[in-house]
Design a protein around this motif. Sequence first.
Motif, PDB file in Angstrom:
ATOM      1  N   UNK A  40      39.284  51.009   4.321  1.00  0.00           N
ATOM      2  CA  UNK A  40      40.245  52.032   3.901  1.00  0.00           C
ATOM      3  C   UNK A  40      41.555  51.745   4.614  1.00  0.00           C
ATOM      4  N   UNK A  41      42.638  51.655   3.845  1.00  0.00           N
ATOM      5  CA  UNK A  41      43.901  51.168   4.407  1.00  0.00           C
ATOM      6  C   UNK A  41      45.005  52.204   4.295  1.00  0.00           C
ATOM      7  N   UNK A  42      44.719  53.414   4.790  1.00  0.00           N
ATOM      8  CA  UNK A  42      45.766  54.449   4.751  1.00  0.00           C
ATOM      9  C   UNK A  42      45.638  55.309   3.509  1.00  0.00           C
ATOM     10  N   UNK A  43      44.653  56.213   3.539  1.00  0.00           N
ATOM     11  CA  UNK A  43      44.408  57.112   2.398  1.00  0.00           C
ATOM     12  C   UNK A  43      45.079  58.454   2.678  1.00  0.00           C
ATOM     13  N   UNK A  44      45.933  58.871   1.753  1.00  0.00           N
ATOM     14  CA  UNK A  44      46.522  60.219   1.788  1.00  0.00           C
ATOM     15  C   UNK A  44      46.072  60.952   0.534  1.00  0.00           C
ATOM     16  N   UNK A  45      45.447  62.120   0.735  1.00  0.00           N
ATOM     17  CA  UNK A  45      44.934  62.837  -0.439  1.00  0.00           C
ATOM     18  C   UNK A  45      44.794  64.312  -0.092  1.00  0.00           C
TER      19      UNK A  45
END
Length: 261
Positions: A40-45
């Motif tokens: 995971x490379x920087x998840x914004x949700x």
Amino acid sequence: LVEVSELQAAAGPVADAPRFKGGALNIRGLSMAYGELEVLKGIDLDIAPGSVTCVIGPSGSGKSTLLRCLNRLVEPKGGDILLDGDSILAMRPERLRRRVGMVFQHFNLFPDHTALENVMLSLTRIKKMPKRQARRIAEARLAEVGLAARSDHRPAGLSGGQQQRVAIARALAMDPEVILFDEVTSALDPELVKGVLDLMATLGRQGMTMVVVTHEMGFARRVADQVVFMDEGRIVEAGCPEQIFDNPRSERLQRFLAEVL
Ligand code: ADP
Ligand code: MG
């Protein structure tokens, strides 16, 4: 057919009344690696309380890892996840297990216990609930998923669809704010898929916050409030079903949809 009529009998006339509350998730800069492998490379949700979010994407894109981070079956490397404002990274694991439920592809039921005992066990073990009270709740949840008549069967005596509905009853029994579903119909015979998806759709209408990793694009289009497309550890595109399925912007999503639809 039997499975669908079991559910209709269980659903009853008030099944769609709002029932659950809470469950807002805010994921910020989430990263995760297995050793050297960045998954995971920087998840914004952001996930609104009471909403259904479907996560789609190719195999290996990090969908399961994202779900596992949300209940800390794996530890993220960086970033944060807030559940109704509380950082889950700071939360005691037992507390988190109560607040975030999970349902797996292969059910993960205890084979030597009956359906009823499978639902009771988390209540007596994690919630330390007295047996009699746990039994009452377990019976109610099994009735709700259409399995009241099968509560004394062991998993081996149930169809895959019925086993998966026991697993959903078990998650519900904990009274969680969020339920995570990881490809829960992928291991089922085709004729058993509908009963499980219908149950999930009902929970969604009742206001359960759900994060659903799925290959069932029809379900995502029909039930999701938000569809998230992941590829190579990133969210490439997110939006309402119409946007994702009818107006995909990125070439990667267009290619993925061409392959799966
Ligand atoms: P998806 O659910 O989208 O198929 P996963 O989150 O399962 O993707 O996997 C993402 C990547 O992490 C893949 O490259 C996979 O091989 C790798 N991976 C998954 N689980 C593990 C693990 N326990 N150890 C090492 N690598 C893993
Ligand atoms: Mg997966």
